[in-house]
Write an enzyme that holds these catalytic residues in place. Structure first.
Site, PDB file in Angstrom:
ATOM      1  N   ASP A   8       0.863  -1.175   0.000  1.00 38.69           N
ATOM      2  CA  ASP A   8       0.000   0.000   0.000  1.00 38.69           C
ATOM      3  C   ASP A   8       0.910   1.240   0.000  1.00 38.69           C
ATOM      4  O   ASP A   8       2.153   1.100  -0.038  1.00 38.69           O
ATOM      5  CB  ASP A   8      -0.924  -0.045   1.228  1.00 38.69           C
ATOM      6  CG  ASP A   8      -2.208   0.756   1.041  1.00 38.69           C
ATOM      7  OD1 ASP A   8      -2.312   1.513   0.053  1.00 38.69           O
ATOM      8  OD2 ASP A   8      -3.112   0.630   1.883  1.00 38.69           O
ATOM      9  N   GLU A  10      -0.054   4.492   1.919  1.00 37.36           N
ATOM     10  CA  GLU A  10      -0.234   5.477   2.999  1.00 37.36           C
ATOM     11  C   GLU A  10       0.804   5.334   4.106  1.00 37.36           C
ATOM     12  O   GLU A  10       1.099   6.292   4.819  1.00 37.36           O
ATOM     13  CB  GLU A  10      -1.639   5.362   3.596  1.00 37.36           C
ATOM     14  CG  GLU A  10      -2.751   5.905   2.709  1.00 37.36           C
ATOM     15  CD  GLU A  10      -3.273   4.894   1.713  1.00 37.36           C
ATOM     16  OE1 GLU A  10      -2.660   3.809   1.566  1.00 37.36           O
ATOM     17  OE2 GLU A  10      -4.299   5.187   1.071  1.00 37.36           O
ATOM     18  N   HIS A  60      -2.834  -0.367  -3.665  1.00 42.67           N
ATOM     19  CA  HIS A  60      -3.395   0.958  -3.369  1.00 42.67           C
ATOM     20  C   HIS A  60      -4.238   1.507  -4.521  1.00 42.67           C
ATOM     21  O   HIS A  60      -3.773   1.561  -5.665  1.00 42.67           O
ATOM     22  CB  HIS A  60      -2.271   1.954  -3.069  1.00 42.67           C
ATOM     23  CG  HIS A  60      -2.766   3.354  -2.935  1.00 42.67           C
ATOM     24  ND1 HIS A  60      -3.486   3.780  -1.843  1.00 42.67           N
ATOM     25  CD2 HIS A  60      -2.688   4.424  -3.777  1.00 42.67           C
ATOM     26  CE1 HIS A  60      -3.817   5.059  -2.008  1.00 42.67           C
ATOM     27  NE2 HIS A  60      -3.353   5.464  -3.180  1.00 42.67           N
ATOM     28  N   HIS A 104      -1.576   1.097   6.845  1.00 46.06           N
ATOM     29  CA  HIS A 104      -2.094   2.183   7.709  1.00 46.06           C
ATOM     30  C   HIS A 104      -3.155   1.615   8.635  1.00 46.06           C
ATOM     31  O   HIS A 104      -3.703   0.538   8.385  1.00 46.06           O
ATOM     32  CB  HIS A 104      -2.693   3.285   6.834  1.00 46.06           C
ATOM     33  CG  HIS A 104      -3.704   2.761   5.862  1.00 46.06           C
ATOM     34  ND1 HIS A 104      -5.015   2.521   6.215  1.00 46.06           N
ATOM     35  CD2 HIS A 104      -3.574   2.339   4.577  1.00 46.06           C
ATOM     36  CE1 HIS A 104      -5.655   2.020   5.175  1.00 46.06           C
ATOM     37  NE2 HIS A 104      -4.804   1.878   4.162  1.00 46.06           N
ATOM     38  N   HIS A 115      -7.938   4.908   7.354  1.00 48.26           N
ATOM     39  CA  HIS A 115      -9.205   4.614   6.664  1.00 48.26           C
ATOM     40  C   HIS A 115      -9.316   3.101   6.522  1.00 48.26           C
ATOM     41  O   HIS A 115      -8.350   2.382   6.793  1.00 48.26           O
ATOM     42  CB  HIS A 115      -9.258   5.286   5.276  1.00 48.26           C
ATOM     43  CG  HIS A 115      -8.288   4.730   4.287  1.00 48.26           C
ATOM     44  ND1 HIS A 115      -6.955   5.085   4.270  1.00 48.26           N
ATOM     45  CD2 HIS A 115      -8.436   3.810   3.304  1.00 48.26           C
ATOM     46  CE1 HIS A 115      -6.334   4.430   3.298  1.00 48.26           C
ATOM     47  NE2 HIS A 115      -7.204   3.636   2.694  1.00 48.26           N
ATOM     48  N   GLU A 134      -7.790  -2.848   7.508  1.00 47.72           N
ATOM     49  CA  GLU A 134      -7.188  -3.578   6.377  1.00 47.72           C
ATOM     50  C   GLU A 134      -6.146  -4.579   6.860  1.00 47.72           C
ATOM     51  O   GLU A 134      -6.007  -5.673   6.286  1.00 47.72           O
ATOM     52  CB  GLU A 134      -6.568  -2.573   5.394  1.00 47.72           C
ATOM     53  CG  GLU A 134      -7.630  -1.690   4.750  1.00 47.72           C
ATOM     54  CD  GLU A 134      -7.063  -0.615   3.830  1.00 47.72           C
ATOM     55  OE1 GLU A 134      -5.925  -0.777   3.337  1.00 47.72           O
ATOM     56  OE2 GLU A 134      -7.756   0.400   3.603  1.00 47.72           O
TER      57      GLU A 134
HETATM   58 ZN   LIG Z   1      -3.923   2.733   0.109  1.00 44.47          ZN
END
Ligand SMILES: [Zn+2]
Length: 272
Positions: A8, A10, A60, A104, A115, A134
């Site tokens: 990802d 972030e 992502h 994240h 998020h 996640e």
């Molecule tokens: Zn992401």
């Protein structure tokens, strides 16, 4: 040894803002390079510990972030979207270890750019009364395939969330969240050194890891950011409306639960 990396953006050092993470962001291409180089550090670590195969799944947004010309030549990478297993596409029982890079924390938790899958749709996801971001959901998917998650990289809160759900996991903290859109970062060079070191450290104690094992049946509760999103997603007949913003459903299989969650998010996002 086969290593799967879900990457990802972030949680990559230096990434703190939508301008880094969004396709139309002015800093997006720079963030993609930072992400690609952290992935490369992880690949180098895995190869130096004897991995014979490394597969990276771009996880992502559009899932077209990794810069092909810059990726370590010994790894294969999965690019593009949609994919049924999304951030975990490509995982299978032949892998010995899974690594979550640039991750994240879940929506509403502390942590940079927190998020859960879709920052404009999801307030919270609970499975069997446990909050799942996640990190947790993707570790659960890896577990279905019998693959342990050995390393999670990101900010200190992503690391904390990972340790709550995967008690033994190695973490690489490449930045310290100050608030949702600011962080104190390691330099790119230091972040990459740390990721390579931690990849080696995690793989060197591979026998100490267990796959996450979640037992069904699964009761899933999804809380949206506002009632209109629940109205839209409510066309999927599996759900029951619990209150203005929450749906619930039950299923015996974890992957089925995940696929319904993704479907609800997609419908809510598209019709609202
Ligand atoms: Zn992401």
């Amino acid at each position: 040894m086969k290593v799967f990396i879900s990457a990802d953006i972030e949680g990559v050092a230096g990434v703190v803002h939508r301008e880094h993470t969004a396709r139309d962001g002015r800093e997006h291409d720079r963030a993609r390079m930072l992400m690609t180089e952290e992935v490369n550090a992880c690949i180098e670590g895995a190869l130096s510990w004897g991995a014979t195969e490394v597969v990276v799944n771009d996880s992502h947004g559009t899932m077209r972030n990794l810069i092909p010309e810059a990726i370590h030549p010994e790894a294969e990478y999965i690019t593009g979207s949609p994919k049924i297993l999304a951030m975990m596409e490509g995982i299978n029982p032949e892998f010995d270890a899974a690594i979550f890079l640039g991750y994240h924390s879940r929506m509403g938790n502390d942590g940079i750019l927190n998020h859960t899958f879709h920052g404009g749709v999801i307030q919270n996801i609970r499975i069997n009364h446990r909050d799942m971001g996640e990190i947790a959901l993707n570790a659960g998917i890896a577990g279905v395939f019998g693959v342990p998650v050995v390393l999670v990289t990101g900010c200190q809160h992503a690391a904390g969330e990972a340790l709550e759900f995967i008690p033994n996991v190695e973490t690489a903290i490449v930045k310290h969240t100050i608030n949702r859109q600011s962080a104190k970062n390691l330099s790119p060079q230091k972040a990459r050194c740390l990721i390579k070191e931690k990849t080696i450290a995690s793989l060197s104690r591979l026998p100490t890891f267990q796959p996450v094992s979640l037992q069904g049946p699964f009761e899933v509760e999804i809380t949206y950011l506002h009632p209109g999103l629940a109205d839209a997603a409510g066309i999927l007949p599996i759900v029951e409306r619990v209150n203005q913003t929450t749906h619930r459903f039950e299923t015996d299989e974890f992957i089925t639960a995940f696929r319904y969650i993704r479907s609800l998010i997609a419908i809510a996002g598209a019709l609202n």
